[in-house]
Every structure is written in structure tokens, then in C-alpha cells.
Motif scaffolding. Sequence first.
Motif, PDB file in Angstrom:
ATOM      1  N   GLY A 242      58.125  17.883 164.432  1.00 39.27           N
ATOM      2  CA  GLY A 242      59.033  18.696 165.229  1.00 39.27           C
ATOM      3  C   GLY A 242      60.370  18.005 165.364  1.00 39.27           C
ATOM      4  N   PRO A 243      61.372  18.685 165.908  1.00 41.94           N
ATOM      5  CA  PRO A 243      62.729  18.132 165.947  1.00 41.94           C
ATOM      6  C   PRO A 243      62.903  16.937 166.872  1.00 41.94           C
ATOM      7  N   LYS A 244      62.008  16.760 167.833  1.00 39.91           N
ATOM      8  CA  LYS A 244      62.150  15.644 168.769  1.00 39.91           C
ATOM      9  C   LYS A 244      61.167  14.513 168.505  1.00 39.91           C
ATOM     10  N   ALA A 245      60.403  14.619 167.441  1.00 38.52           N
ATOM     11  CA  ALA A 245      59.447  13.567 167.083  1.00 38.52           C
ATOM     12  C   ALA A 245      59.659  13.220 165.620  1.00 38.52           C
ATOM     13  N   THR A 246      60.717  12.450 165.342  1.00 39.40           N
ATOM     14  CA  THR A 246      61.107  12.187 163.961  1.00 39.40           C
ATOM     15  C   THR A 246      61.198  10.692 163.684  1.00 39.40           C
ATOM     16  N   THR A 247      61.142  10.372 162.397  1.00 40.81           N
ATOM     17  CA  THR A 247      61.254   9.000 161.919  1.00 40.81           C
ATOM     18  C   THR A 247      62.210   8.972 160.734  1.00 40.81           C
ATOM     19  N   PRO A 248      63.109   7.969 160.661  1.00 44.05           N
ATOM     20  CA  PRO A 248      63.989   7.865 159.485  1.00 44.05           C
ATOM     21  C   PRO A 248      63.190   7.427 158.258  1.00 44.05           C
ATOM     22  N   VAL A 249      63.266   8.204 157.197  1.00 44.82           N
ATOM     23  CA  VAL A 249      62.519   7.874 155.983  1.00 44.82           C
ATOM     24  C   VAL A 249      63.342   8.213 154.750  1.00 44.82           C
ATOM     25  N   ALA A 250      63.021   7.511 153.665  1.00 39.43           N
ATOM     26  CA  ALA A 250      63.529   7.855 152.336  1.00 39.43           C
ATOM     27  C   ALA A 250      62.331   8.194 151.469  1.00 39.43           C
ATOM     28  N   VAL A 251      62.453   9.248 150.686  1.00 41.95           N
ATOM     29  CA  VAL A 251      61.388   9.655 149.769  1.00 41.95           C
ATOM     30  C   VAL A 251      61.960   9.658 148.359  1.00 41.95           C
ATOM     31  N   VAL A 252      61.284   8.965 147.455  1.00 45.51           N
ATOM     32  CA  VAL A 252      61.759   8.855 146.080  1.00 45.51           C
ATOM     33  C   VAL A 252      60.620   9.170 145.123  1.00 45.51           C
ATOM     34  N   SER A 253      60.964   9.824 144.039  1.00 50.42           N
ATOM     35  CA  SER A 253      60.006  10.101 142.968  1.00 50.42           C
ATOM     36  C   SER A 253      60.573   9.499 141.688  1.00 50.42           C
ATOM     37  N   PHE A 254      60.142   8.281 141.370  1.00 48.61           N
ATOM     38  CA  PHE A 254      60.688   7.601 140.204  1.00 48.61           C
ATOM     39  C   PHE A 254      60.108   8.167 138.917  1.00 48.61           C
ATOM     40  N   VAL A 255      60.987   8.299 137.945  1.00 45.93           N
ATOM     41  CA  VAL A 255      60.608   8.820 136.638  1.00 45.93           C
ATOM     42  C   VAL A 255      60.546   7.653 135.662  1.00 45.93           C
ATOM     43  N   GLY A 256      59.344   7.349 135.171  1.00 48.33           N
ATOM     44  CA  GLY A 256      59.187   6.320 134.157  1.00 48.33           C
ATOM     45  C   GLY A 256      59.447   4.911 134.633  1.00 48.33           C
ATOM     46  N   ARG A 257      59.242   4.633 135.922  1.00 52.45           N
ATOM     47  CA  ARG A 257      59.437   3.284 136.443  1.00 52.45           C
ATOM     48  C   ARG A 257      58.258   2.907 137.323  1.00 52.45           C
ATOM     49  N   PRO A 258      57.948   1.611 137.431  1.00 55.69           N
ATOM     50  CA  PRO A 258      56.899   1.180 138.356  1.00 55.69           C
ATOM     51  C   PRO A 258      57.371   1.333 139.798  1.00 55.69           C
ATOM     52  N   ARG A 259      56.460   1.217 140.711  1.00 57.69           N
ATOM     53  CA  ARG A 259      56.784   1.341 142.129  1.00 57.69           C
ATOM     54  C   ARG A 259      57.582   0.125 142.593  1.00 57.69           C
ATOM     55  N   PRO A 260      58.700   0.322 143.319  1.00 61.61           N
ATOM     56  CA  PRO A 260      59.454  -0.826 143.845  1.00 61.61           C
ATOM     57  C   PRO A 260      58.644  -1.562 144.907  1.00 61.61           C
ATOM     58  N   TYR A 261      58.976  -2.830 145.111  1.00 57.68           N
ATOM     59  CA  TYR A 261      58.245  -3.603 146.114  1.00 57.68           C
ATOM     60  C   TYR A 261      58.921  -3.557 147.483  1.00 57.68           C
ATOM     61  N   SER A 262      60.186  -3.088 147.533  1.00 60.03           N
ATOM     62  CA  SER A 262      60.880  -3.009 148.811  1.00 60.03           C
ATOM     63  C   SER A 262      62.026  -2.006 148.705  1.00 60.03           C
ATOM     64  N   ALA A 263      62.539  -1.617 149.870  1.00 59.21           N
ATOM     65  CA  ALA A 263      63.699  -0.719 149.929  1.00 59.21           C
ATOM     66  C   ALA A 263      64.536  -1.104 151.135  1.00 59.21           C
ATOM     67  N   ARG A 264      65.834  -0.898 151.026  1.00 57.05           N
ATOM     68  CA  ARG A 264      66.718  -1.201 152.149  1.00 57.05           C
ATOM     69  C   ARG A 264      67.826  -0.161 152.240  1.00 57.05           C
ATOM     70  N   LEU A 265      68.249   0.090 153.462  1.00 59.20           N
ATOM     71  CA  LEU A 265      69.350   0.999 153.755  1.00 59.20           C
ATOM     72  C   LEU A 265      70.580   0.133 154.017  1.00 59.20           C
ATOM     73  N   VAL A 266      71.671   0.401 153.288  1.00 61.40           N
ATOM     74  CA  VAL A 266      72.854  -0.460 153.329  1.00 61.40           C
ATOM     75  C   VAL A 266      74.069   0.360 153.753  1.00 61.40           C
ATOM     76  N   MET A 267      74.843  -0.192 154.692  1.00 58.38           N
ATOM     77  CA  MET A 267      76.037   0.494 155.198  1.00 58.38           C
ATOM     78  C   MET A 267      77.049  -0.537 155.681  1.00 58.38           C
ATOM     79  N   ARG A 268      78.193  -0.070 156.112  1.00 56.40           N
ATOM     80  CA  ARG A 268      79.205  -0.963 156.690  1.00 56.40           C
ATOM     81  C   ARG A 268      78.684  -1.588 157.978  1.00 56.40           C
ATOM     82  N   ASP A 269      78.939  -2.894 158.127  1.00 56.42           N
ATOM     83  CA  ASP A 269      78.627  -3.602 159.366  1.00 56.42           C
ATOM     84  C   ASP A 269      79.818  -3.423 160.304  1.00 56.42           C
TER      85      ASP A 269
END
Length: 279
Positions: free
Chosen positions: A154-181
Motif C-alpha cells: 500500500g502507499p504508506k507501507a513502502t520500501t526503497p528497492v531496485a529491481v534488475v533483470s540482467f541479460v546474459g550476466r551473472p548475478r551481482p554480489y552487491s548494489a549501491r545507490l549513488v548521489m550528490r553528498d
Amino acid sequence: MLAATLAAMTLAVPVGAARAAVTDAFYDRAFMLAAHQKCDLFEPQLIAALDAAALQARNAALRAGTPAADLSAAAARARSRASRTSCDDSDLSRVRTRVEAGFSGWSRAARMSFPGDRSAWRGDRYESKAIGWRLVQDSATGGSPVRFGLAGTGPKATTPVAVVSFVGRPRPYSARLVMRDRDQAPRVWLTGGGLPPESVRRSFFAAAAQAAEPSLLPEGARQGETWTFSTEAAEALAQLDPRESFVIQFLFRDDSVAEARFEAGDFAAGRAFLAMGAI
């Protein structure tokens, strides 16, 4: 669009003829929010809508080239005017009535698009048993689709997530969100695609990863991974200038990095839209 809903709902005295229309719109919304804080004018759902409208108007003004300092000054004038306006002022009462009438239908909107310069956030206030996207933007890394946003039942019970479907690559071991500090680089960074040099970037590593729910997968994808980020990451993203970029980087064991770029856009306004609650 939400910003247009309040376009005509202003008090008799405008900011001034020299102000651009987008700055006027931001001032009007800032005034109504300040007046509500003083006089308790509106129900919580309508206040969430006004919050979203104010954020959209501010972002529109920034995109139009209005300096952030001018918008801060406009907000200060709006608060000052609200402090001098009596809660039983006749003009304020008329505007309150128009705002309530204008949002009587809009508050029932279940979905809304928040377009930016290059991409759009899509908001969804439906509630369901299955996890779904409540606020999402699409991107890609190479030929692999990537989605980022807020997911939940629902709109008030959310979590920040990224969803990726890699084509022809193994699964990554980590992910990070990068922005201006914002502490290291207080001023908005618009060159280089809207992302500053690495020395003044801030990274949020994903806390967990798992197989993606089918309802979160990009169109046409049969499988993918969900990478979960902290609420702190979402708060930091909401503070960015709408013209800035942020990236999701996926790290592989061969030291390669796959990167998907997103636009900060109206992320904060989209969150305010969700704060109106479920349909």
C-alpha cells in the motif's frame, strides 16, 4: 497534473508582477500550508495533496531557471504573510473553500504521473495483498531493464528497492545507490549529466537482495533480483534538486560495474502523493 489543480486558488494579492508564474504558484501553495499550520484549515489527506503541489511547483520553478535562493525567499514571505493573516480573514475563508472543492475529486485519484526533464515517476495509491510498485521510475543498464522506487502492499507501507533483470550476466554480489553528498557539495550539481565527481558523492549500499516478485519485474522480464535500500537513502534522494541524477551501481566479482541512471525529478512530490493514503 496536481500543480494545475491549484493554479487558480490564490489570494487576492499575488506575489508580484515581476515573479514568474511558477514562482507565484509555489508562493501560493507555501502560503496555504503556512496558514494551515496556524489555523488548522484542512484534513490530513488534503494537506498531503498541498504538500505534493508545493513540491511540484518548487521543482517546476527550478526547472524554469528560478534560483533556489529566490524560492527560499518566496517561502519566507509566504510564512510571514500567513503569520499576519487572521484565521477568520474573509479572503482566507474563500480560498479555503475553493481548495476543498478543487480537491474533492482529485483526492480520489489512484494513479498519477510526475514527469521530469528526461524521465517520470509513476505513483500508485492502490492497496493489495501482493507487493507492487507505489512509486517507480524505469531505466536500464546496457540491455538490462532496471526499476527503482518504493514498493509495498500500500502507499504508506513502502520500501526503497531496485529491481534488475540482467541479460546474459551473472548475478551481482552487491548494489549501491549513488548521489550528490549535500554536506560535501551543498550546491546543486547539473554538469556531467547531473552527477558530481566521486569525491563529493554519497553511496548507500543495498541491505539485502532476493528474487523479485513477478509484480515488480519490468515488462517482458521473467526473472530478476530485488535490492533493498534504507529509508535513509530515500530521505537523501528526496532532498536532491529535481534536475539532478542519481545512479544504481551493480557490482560484479570480476570488478566490473553496471550502472543505471535515474532522474531525481519529483520523487519528493510522489512520496507526498502516497501520503494521502490508500484508495
